[in-house]
Structures are given as structure tokens and as C-alpha cells.
Design an enzyme around this catalytic site. Structure first.
Site, PDB file in Angstrom:
ATOM      1  N   ASN A   1      -5.065   6.582  -0.734  1.00  0.00           N
ATOM      2  CA  ASN A   1      -4.720   5.250  -0.248  1.00  0.00           C
ATOM      3  C   ASN A   1      -4.686   5.165   1.276  1.00  0.00           C
ATOM      4  O   ASN A   1      -4.962   4.108   1.840  1.00  0.00           O
ATOM      5  CB  ASN A   1      -3.351   4.837  -0.798  1.00  0.00           C
TER       6      ASN A   1
ATOM      7  N   ASP B   1      -2.245  -3.954  -1.296  1.00  0.00           N
ATOM      8  CA  ASP B   1      -3.177  -3.073  -0.598  1.00  0.00           C
ATOM      9  C   ASP B   1      -2.460  -2.161   0.395  1.00  0.00           C
ATOM     10  O   ASP B   1      -2.691  -0.960   0.433  1.00  0.00           O
ATOM     11  CB  ASP B   1      -4.244  -3.914   0.121  1.00  0.00           C
TER      12      ASP B   1
ATOM     13  N   ASP C   1      -3.873   2.477   6.439  1.00  0.00           N
ATOM     14  CA  ASP C   1      -4.369   2.120   5.102  1.00  0.00           C
ATOM     15  C   ASP C   1      -5.895   2.076   5.084  1.00  0.00           C
ATOM     16  O   ASP C   1      -6.518   1.295   5.816  1.00  0.00           O
ATOM     17  CB  ASP C   1      -3.799   0.756   4.711  1.00  0.00           C
TER      18      ASP C   1
ATOM     19  N   ASP D   1      -9.708   1.318   4.292  1.00  0.00           N
ATOM     20  CA  ASP D   1     -10.434   0.101   3.921  1.00  0.00           C
ATOM     21  C   ASP D   1     -11.626   0.492   3.068  1.00  0.00           C
ATOM     22  O   ASP D   1     -12.658   0.955   3.578  1.00  0.00           O
ATOM     23  CB  ASP D   1     -10.891  -0.631   5.185  1.00  0.00           C
TER      24      ASP D   1
ATOM     25  N   ASP E   1      -2.827   9.147  -6.841  1.00  0.00           N
ATOM     26  CA  ASP E   1      -1.568   8.619  -6.334  1.00  0.00           C
ATOM     27  C   ASP E   1      -1.685   7.119  -6.066  1.00  0.00           C
ATOM     28  O   ASP E   1      -2.680   6.648  -5.518  1.00  0.00           O
ATOM     29  CB  ASP E   1      -1.216   9.355  -5.033  1.00  0.00           C
TER      30      ASP E   1
ATOM     31  N   HIS F   1      -2.353   0.418  -5.333  1.00  0.00           N
ATOM     32  CA  HIS F   1      -2.369   0.063  -3.916  1.00  0.00           C
ATOM     33  C   HIS F   1      -3.755   0.145  -3.279  1.00  0.00           C
ATOM     34  O   HIS F   1      -3.896  -0.200  -2.100  1.00  0.00           O
ATOM     35  CB  HIS F   1      -1.411   0.959  -3.136  1.00  0.00           C
TER      36      HIS F   1
ATOM     37  N   GLU G   1      -1.079   7.052 -11.136  1.00  0.00           N
ATOM     38  CA  GLU G   1       0.325   6.693 -10.950  1.00  0.00           C
ATOM     39  C   GLU G   1       0.405   5.193 -10.674  1.00  0.00           C
ATOM     40  O   GLU G   1      -0.037   4.723  -9.630  1.00  0.00           O
ATOM     41  CB  GLU G   1       0.934   7.468  -9.784  1.00  0.00           C
TER      42      GLU G   1
END
Length: 509
Positions: free
Chosen positions: A112, A204, A210, A212, A241, A245, A271
Site C-alpha cells: 500500500n 486509498d 501512499d 499510486d 496487507d 486500502h 487482510e
């Protein structure tokens, strides 16, 4: 046709979470698992979920603060060569023994975000409401974010990809004024992913920088990493994981590429920690049931029932994922995220853990995943001894040897329930399980007239009685109060392996 024409019964498989949150940061974890692996195999562990052993932001990091996916403890980066868990050489040695022993390894993939950038970069952003990421709370302006990743210690080995501000969709820190906020990065084709969960408006952004996944270079690099690490370590699966998100579209593409390159039998579990089974089932449907999810609703049931006096055991599977999607449910009693002291701590009372483990290990549905902290104990500020009175290993072995065949439930009493597994033509022994969360109890259950005259005993040794199976195949099976009993023919093949006397002293203390 005879037995020669019959299809052999497939062996039950068990996944073991091979770490807990507070494993000592001494760099010896791969070595400990290497020594423990033959003992885990002997009690019926078939696959081990390894921690995220990529280089983290520091040598003490568990790996969820991931810095470099391609550094498995090989390069001097972020203050050390080894990860918290050990060196790459030690990891490769573990992978070699696992392959020789027939134990599959699953890698905990943190895809993520990235953490601990090498340098700052300027980019345009807009601040968003932390409770609703779809609401912008500022005008666009420029910040200096930790968004430059050069991986200098690796020097382009395995991948030459560098990461810059335009490879990320968001961040949480402006180095120019040390302000913490959730910043959505602006630019061509930028914005939150539309194929994520709607938690906090749009899920997100979770933490750090984070990624993209609309950027083709990010897609290519992370897809290549999945194939590389699978072949490098001979992996049999992944735990992804925080799947809610990041892009569902990319997740599907990542899995398809991985299975095309490495085989369709690569197992994937995600998860997705929510208590709503309907949400999880809808997500699995959108993902074409390509992989499994941890059964969070079942764990919440365990917690609720174990902390309520004389709760109705018959409701334990209500609204659980294993009830709704039995093929795609990985069942847990605890994991690293839910152990005491963690943000989503989900307490399951100690007395109830033996019951919960029998409910996951000895029934026909779900893929059970016992927890390192329950088998070996937990360290840290909330230390615990091994659970289940050191009998978890016996429960795992009982699954491997006896939990086969048709299942019949005896759930008439809210506080004393039981079931039988009747065995198969080539695994004929079967078992009977009785549990109580109140007073001592007993249940008359049919194990089959093929067992008439046999004497069955509790392989956990918590119930001392002997049960003789009558001519109709019935036995009256007792269990102690607030406990569980696992009944098997005293002369069944493998009974000499009980009690297992499993060595839970993995730290040699």
C-alpha cells in the site's frame, strides 16, 4: 471396485502465523524458525506465514513501515544490513529447509505504501478531511514531502526503479513546516483510487507515502517484485496487507500476473479487517474469489462470547465469513494486529481459546491459522504464556490425523455443544468433540456403528473418563466445565503421538 479405485482423501492443511508483534528485535527470528520448522511440521503445520521481511524504516521495524521491497536483509540501508528478522542468507536457508520439508512459505506483502524516504521532493497538494478523504479542506499549495526513494545501498540490483512524488497519491507530512495532515497529491491523472473501500469516504490513503497504482511504472515494478520474490524464495503464497486500502483493479492484475508467471496454485489471503460479512463477501465477489480473507467477524464472535457469562455457543458462527464463504475464509483466534496492546486488539478470554481453536481446527470448513503468540507465548508490554495449557500443538495434530469425513452437530444446549467427524474410507478413525463454557456436560453422539466396541479417550487428557461405543455406534461423551474434550479411539493410528509434549520454549529461556 474396492479401495484401489477410490480417490484418496486429501490431507487437512493448516497455516501457521510465524511471528507476533513483539518478537525481539535481535535479528535471530529466521534462525529460530529454522530450528523450529521440523517440530512444526511434526505437529501438522503445512504452511507458514512469514512476517514482512523487506527492509523497513529501521532495524527494529516489523516491516509494515516498508522502505525497500527488494532488500530482504542484503544491503546496508536504514542503519543496518539485516532486517529485524535476520539476514537474507538466513532467510534463504529457512526457505531451503522449508522446501525440503514440504512446508510452504507465505510472504506478508506490504504494497500500500512506502516509508523512510531518502530525500524530500516538492509537489502540489490539497489537504483533505481525515474523517472523509473525499472532502478537500484547503486550496492547492506546494509542500515538501518525504517522497524520494533512491535505494542507494542496493545500487539498482534486482530493480532500477526509483520513486518520486508522482509515483504517490498522498502523504502525511510537510517537511517545510513540520505540519502533519493528509495531503492528496495533485497532478495529471492523480487522485484517490476509485476501486478501494469507502472507509473514511475513500480508503486509498492509510499511512506514509501512499503508492499510486494508476502510474504504469509503479504497476510494473510491484508486479515484477511479486514474481521475483516468489522465485527467489520458492514461495507458495502471500498475505496481502490492508487490501481495502489499495486498488482492487491492480490487485487483480497483480495476482493474474503472479499466477501466470509462477503457477495457478499460489495461495493469496488478504487482510480486510471489518466486522461485516456482507461487505467481505461482496468484495470477494468483485475479486472473482481469486483469494481468501481472514474471518474477522468470527474472531469478533469469539471475543464477544468469551467475555460474556454463559453466552450461547450455538451462535458462534452467526454472520461469520466461514459460514458465508467457507472456501475463502482463513480462520484465526488471534493475530499480530489483534493481540493485546495493538490498535485493533480483540480480546479472546484465555479459557475460551481451547474452545475457539477446536472450532477452527476440527471442523470441515475454513482454513485455520494458529498464532505464533498462542503456540510460543508473547513478549512486550503485555506478555502471555503459551495458550491452551500448552495443548495447542495437540489440537493441530488432531486436525491432521483425525478431523475427516462427514460432520454432524449436536447443538441442543446453549452452553454445551459437540460434533463428530465420521472419518473416510482411508482415514477411518474420526473424532468427537465436546465443549462447555459453563458447567461440566456430556452429549450422546453417533460416531458410526463401524466403531462399536471401541474405547475412546480424550487425547487432551483433560477428561479422564473412557467411552465405549455401543452397538448402534453411539457414545456418551463428557467434558469438564469451561473446557473441551477431543475423543478418539484409544487404539487409533497415531495415538502414540499424544500428548505431543511440544517444545514451546522457542527463545531457549
Amino acid at each position: 471396485m474396492g479401495d484401489q479405485g477410490r480417490k484418496p482423501t486429501g490431507e487437512n492443511t493448516t497455516l501457521f502465523q510465524g511471528f507476533e508483534w513483539n518478537v525481539p528485535a535481535d535479528g535471530k527470528h529466521w534462525k529460530r524458525l529454522l530450528e523450529a520448522l521440523p517440530k512444526l511440521k511434526a505437529i501438522g503445520i503445512d504452511n507458514i506465514w512469514l512476517p514482512p521481511g523487506c527492509k523497513a524504516s529501521s532495524s527494529n521495524g516489523n516491516g509494515y513501515d516498508v522502505y525497500d521491497l527488494y532488500d530482504l536483509g542484503e544491503f546496508n540501508q536504514k542503519g543496518s544490513r539485516a532486517t529485524k528478522w535476520g539476514t537474507k542468507e538466513e532467510l534463504m536457508e529457512l526457505a531451503k529447509l522449508a522446501k525440503e520439508s514440504g512446508v510452504g512459505l507465505y510472504w506478508d506483502a506490504v504494497l500500500n505504501h512506502k516509508a523512510a524516504a531518502d530525500n524530500t521532493e516538492k509537489c502540489k497538494v490539497v489537504e483533505v478531511d481525515p474523517n472523509d478523504r473525499t472532502k478537500e479542506t484547503s486550496e492547492p499549495y506546494e509542500i515538501e514531502g518525504w517522497l524520494g526513494f533512491d535505494f542507494p545501498g542496493r545500487d539498482d540490483k534486482y530493480s532500477s526503479q526509483k520513486y518520486h512524488w508522482y509515483h504517490f497519491s498522498g502523504t502525511d507530512f510537510n517537511a517545510e513546516n513540520n505540519k502533519q495532515a493528509i495531503y492528496k497529491i495533485l497532478g495529471d491523472n492523480k487522485g484517490w483510487s476509485s476501486s478501494v473501500d469507502n472507509e473514511q469516504g475513500n480508503a486509498d490513503y492509510m499511512m506514509f507515502a501512499d503508492l499510486d497504482y494508476s502510474h504504469p511504472e509503479v504497476q510494473e515494478d510491484v508486479k515484477n517484485w511479486g514474481v521475483w520474490i516468489t522465485k527467489e524464495l520458492g514461495l507458495k503464497g502471500f498475505r496481502l496487507d490492508a487490501v481495502q486500502h489499495f486498488s482492487e483493479r491492480f490487485t487483480n492484475e497483480w495476482i493474474e500476473n503472479l499466477q501466470e508467471q509462477c503457477g495457478q496454485d499460489i495461495f493469496i489471503v488478504g487482510e480486510f479487517w471489518v466486522g461485516d460479512t456482507k461487505v467481505m463477501a461482496e468484495w470477494l465477489s468483485k475479486m472473482d474469489h481469486k483469494f481468501s480473507l481472514y474471518d474477522a467477524p468470527l474472531l469478533y464472535n469469539f471475543s464477544r462470547i468469551s467475555t460474556s457469562e454463559k453466552a450461547d455457543l450455538r451462535k458462534v458462527f452467526d454472520n461469520s465469513l466461514v459460514q458465508e464463504e467457507p472456501v475463502n475464509a482463513v480462520t484465526v483466534v488471534m493475530n499480530h494486529d489483534t493481540q493485546p496492546g495493538q490498535t485493533v486488539a480483540t480480546p479472546v478470554a484465555g479459557f475460551f481459546k481451547p474452545l475457539a481453536y477446536c472450532l477452527t481446527l476440527l471442523r470441515q470448513d475454513g482454513y485455520p491459522c494458529p498464532f505464533y503468540g498462542d503456540l510460543y507465548g508473547m513478549k512486550g508490554k503485555h506478555p502471555e504464556l503459551p495458550s491452551c495449557g500448552n495443548k495447542l500443538a495437540d489440537m493441530i495434530l488432531a486436525r491432521k490425523l483425525y478431523a475427516y469425513g462427514s460432520q454432524e452437530d449436536y447443538w441442543d444446549d446453549p452452553n454445551c455443544i459437540g460434533w463428530v467427524r465420521r472419518g473416510t474410507w482411508d482415514k477411518p478413525n474420526g473424532l468427537a468433540c465436546v465443549m462447555s463454557n459453563a458447567d461440566p456436560g456430556e452429549i450422546r453422539m453417533a460416531v458410526g456403528d463401524m466403531h462399536k466396541g471401541e474405547v475412546w479417550t480424550d487425547l487432551l487428557l483433560w477428561e479422564e473418563a473412557k467411552v465405549t461405543i455401543d452397538d448402534e455406534g453411539y457414545g456418551l461423551f463428557p467434558c469438564p466445565g469451561i473446557s473441551v474434550s477431543i475423543w478418539v479411539n484409544k487404539d487409533a493410528e497415531g495415538r502414540d503421538r499424544f500428548p505431543t509434549k511440544f517444545d514451546s520454549n522457542i527463545y531457549k529461556e
